[in-house]
Design a protein around this motif. Structure first.
Motif, PDB file in Angstrom:
ATOM      1  N   GLN A   1      -5.600   4.201 -15.614  1.00  0.00           N
ATOM      2  CA  GLN A   1      -4.209   4.156 -15.147  1.00  0.00           C
ATOM      3  C   GLN A   1      -3.686   2.717 -15.112  1.00  0.00           C
ATOM      4  O   GLN A   1      -2.554   2.441 -15.526  1.00  0.00           O
TER       5      GLN A   1
ATOM      6  N   ARG B   1       4.354  -4.423  -4.383  1.00  0.00           N
ATOM      7  CA  ARG B   1       3.241  -4.014  -5.241  1.00  0.00           C
ATOM      8  C   ARG B   1       3.435  -4.532  -6.667  1.00  0.00           C
ATOM      9  O   ARG B   1       2.469  -4.973  -7.316  1.00  0.00           O
TER      10      ARG B   1
ATOM     11  N   ASP C   1       7.752  -1.122  -3.471  1.00  0.00           N
ATOM     12  CA  ASP C   1       7.604  -1.199  -4.923  1.00  0.00           C
ATOM     13  C   ASP C   1       7.708  -2.645  -5.407  1.00  0.00           C
ATOM     14  O   ASP C   1       6.993  -3.060  -6.325  1.00  0.00           O
TER      15      ASP C   1
ATOM     16  N   SER D   1       4.105   0.857  -9.692  1.00  0.00           N
ATOM     17  CA  SER D   1       5.299   0.493  -8.909  1.00  0.00           C
ATOM     18  C   SER D   1       6.558   1.213  -9.389  1.00  0.00           C
ATOM     19  O   SER D   1       7.644   0.632  -9.430  1.00  0.00           O
ATOM     20  N   LYS D   2       6.382   2.483  -9.788  1.00  0.00           N
ATOM     21  CA  LYS D   2       7.505   3.322 -10.240  1.00  0.00           C
ATOM     22  C   LYS D   2       8.287   2.676 -11.381  1.00  0.00           C
ATOM     23  O   LYS D   2       9.518   2.747 -11.445  1.00  0.00           O
TER      24      LYS D   2
ATOM     25  N   SER E   1       0.811  -1.216   0.000  1.00  0.00           N
ATOM     26  CA  SER E   1       0.000   0.000   0.000  1.00  0.00           C
ATOM     27  C   SER E   1       0.847   1.271   0.000  1.00  0.00           C
ATOM     28  O   SER E   1       0.339   2.366  -0.262  1.00  0.00           O
ATOM     29  N   LYS E   2       2.140   1.155   0.285  1.00  0.00           N
ATOM     30  CA  LYS E   2       3.014   2.325   0.361  1.00  0.00           C
ATOM     31  C   LYS E   2       3.645   2.670  -0.986  1.00  0.00           C
ATOM     32  O   LYS E   2       4.380   3.643  -1.094  1.00  0.00           O
ATOM     33  N   SER E   3       3.356   1.861  -2.014  1.00  0.00           N
ATOM     34  CA  SER E   3       3.830   2.176  -3.358  1.00  0.00           C
ATOM     35  C   SER E   3       2.686   2.806  -4.150  1.00  0.00           C
ATOM     36  O   SER E   3       1.624   3.098  -3.614  1.00  0.00           O
ATOM     37  N   GLU E   4       2.886   3.001  -5.421  1.00  0.00           N
ATOM     38  CA  GLU E   4       1.895   3.676  -6.259  1.00  0.00           C
ATOM     39  C   GLU E   4       1.574   2.830  -7.473  1.00  0.00           C
ATOM     40  O   GLU E   4       2.276   1.846  -7.776  1.00  0.00           O
ATOM     41  N   ILE E   5       0.496   3.184  -8.174  1.00  0.00           N
ATOM     42  CA  ILE E   5       0.117   2.462  -9.382  1.00  0.00           C
ATOM     43  C   ILE E   5       1.293   2.441 -10.358  1.00  0.00           C
ATOM     44  O   ILE E   5       1.875   3.479 -10.669  1.00  0.00           O
TER      45      ILE E   5
END
Length: 494
Positions: free
Chosen positions: A481, A382, A379, A342-343, A336-340
């Protein structure tokens, strides 16, 4: 009156008891309290000892009695779900002549391809709706060709659940849907696919008695009943592979209804009323549990081998102490601490045998785009979740091409579907509504047994109390996204 459901997996064996007075599950257990051993004597091989399964089934029944205080003498029927595509060979006394070659074993894939070419693509697809691939029939041929002295001792071939049923009843049987899972069912003529056996030079005498999925298949052996503390009139009323049974557990019975799981492997399973198939054999069609001669019901399935086993690998890899592993809740929190996206990190979850969506060929696995200055543990976690969902969606697209459509996917709230991040990725990548239910394969098998016994008049009645715990709707902006990231992932498959 009670009904017992047994769910024989490759990691554990689960048992549930259904009480007909309340029509609710009153006890559920899992044995053993560690993951079952899987033997891999060579790369791409995977075997388990069938006798180990039986010992843990007996232990589970004993624990229901001693630890959960269940009056097991009130059990009237048993339903069995099991890991699909495994091969169990026994002698006439139902003693295994070798270890079971289980679902994720890859050794027989070239044999399946050769038989497919020998029979011919058109004939094979018309008859068994695909290829023998890496299914049970091909594994049987592998034993015949490579271990003739062991094959000569074999009287019966069965699937894993059939073996447990045989240990209970001392009668060797196999179901019609089980034959379809083994690539041994002729859909065109609704019979044993003798064409496949002939091409493999295997006598149909090795096929045990063929039974329906539901009904009075057999009665428990009196000596076994006495040993286990069960009544002498207990019936075996239901058996099915784990994925058709998961669909049953979720009341997924009719065309357009879809079920999913994300345990050791990840599966999307849709119901169809036509004998459609993928010309490239990337998804597979089996008889669904409620198929009849009057009403066709097939299950079309996409399977990704590296799902929960990938998450399990992450758990071990990210833990400092092998005896004190990071828990799954912590992994979910990290995701949950990464973003759509995963960078930019991409995970390809193909590290557990050959993959059907790639024509049973070994596929690329691992991580791509790793940057030591950018990516951190969240990352990686995720990206693993995204990779599993993306692989499922890749198969989902193929399923849609053969006519399996649906905007709602049902799943048990278990395994990776316990992870909020995974659920969000799934709903928005597949652009479907995800419904989560409090049920299990073992409970579904118990309800299947109750229906097979005649307690429930219809299958729908067996699942009247099934309640949706949570519904996750796709969000248009997030769908866009996730689709962008998915397309990038898809373009890099090698």
């Amino acid at each position: 009156m009670f009904f017992l459901g047994i769910d024989l997996g490759s990691s554990s064996i689960k048992l549930s008891v259904l009480d007909t007075e309340t029509e609710k599950c009153i006890a559920s257990i899992s044995v053993p309290d560690f993951e079952l051993e899987m033997n891999a004597p060579k790369h791409g091989w995977a075997e388990q000892d069938p006798e180990m399964w039986w010992q843990y089934v007996k232990e589970g029944i004993s624990k229901l009695k001693t630890e959960h205080k269940i009056a097991i003498s009130n059990i009237k029927g048993i339903g069995i779900a099991y890991q699909m595509h495994g091969l169990v060979l026994t002698d006439e006394n139902l003693k295994p002549v070798r270890s079971s070659i289980i679902w994720c074993d890859s050794r027989a894939a070239p044999i399946g391809d050769a038989i497919y070419n020998e029979i011919g693509a058109e004939a094979c697809q018309e008859q068994i709706l695909g290829s023998p691939g890496n299914f049970t029939a091909s594994k049987l041929k592998w034993v015949k060709d490579n271990q003739p002295e062991i094959y000569a001792k074999a009287k019966f071939m069965m699937l894993p659940g059939d073996y447990i049923a045989a240990k209970l009843s001392r009668v060797a049987q196999i179901s019609t849907s089980g034959l379809s899972e083994a690539a041994l069912w002729n859909f065109k003529e609704n019979r044993l696919a003798t064409e496949v056996l002939d091409a493999m030079e295997i006598s149909e005498e090795i096929i045990p008695e063929i039974v329906s999925n539901f009904g009075k298949q057999s009665v428990i052996n009196k000596e076994v009943a006495s040993e286990l503390g069960l009544s002498h009139d207990v019936q075996i009323n239901y058996r099915a592979g784990d994925q058709p049974n998961n669909a049953l557990s979720l009341n997924v019975l009719n065309p357009g209804e879809i079920a999913a799981t994300a345990g050791t492997s990840a599966v999307v399973y849709g119901v169809s009323d036509t004998d459609d198939y993928d010309e490239n054999n990337r998804v597979n069609t089996f008889l669904h549990v409620n198929n009849t001669s009057e009403e066709k019901r097939n299950g079309v399935m996409v399977c990704i081998n590296g799902s929960g086993i990938l998450y399990q690998w992450l758990r071990k890899t990210l833990s400092e102490d092998s005896k004190n592993l990071i828990d799954y809740d912590r992994l979910n929190e990290l995701a949950s601490k990464s973003e759509i996206g995963s960078k930019g990190l991409r995970f390809y979850p193909f590290g557990n045998g050959v993959e059907r969506i790639f024509n049973n060929k070994p596929a690329m696995s691992g991580i791509e785009g790793l940057n030591f200055n950018i990516h951190k543990t969240p990352d990686i976690v995720r990206a693993a979740c995204e990779g599993i969902v993306f692989a499922l969606n890749y198969g989902f697209e193929i399923m849609r091409n053969v006519g399996v459509e649906g905007k709602v996917v049902k799943a048990g709230k278990a395994n990776l579907f316990l992870n909020p991040v995974f659920r969000e990725i799934f709903a928005n990548t597949t652009n479907t509504t995800l419904e989560l239910y409090n049920t299990s394969g073992a409970e579904g098998a118990a309800r299947g047994a109750a229906y097979g016994y005649g307690y429930f008049s219809t299958l729908e009645a067996a699942f009247n109390g099934l309640e949706c715990l949570e519904r996750i709707e796709p969000k248009p902006d997030l769908v866009a996204q996730h689709q962008e990231v998915y397309q990038d992932w898809k373009n890099h498959i090698k």
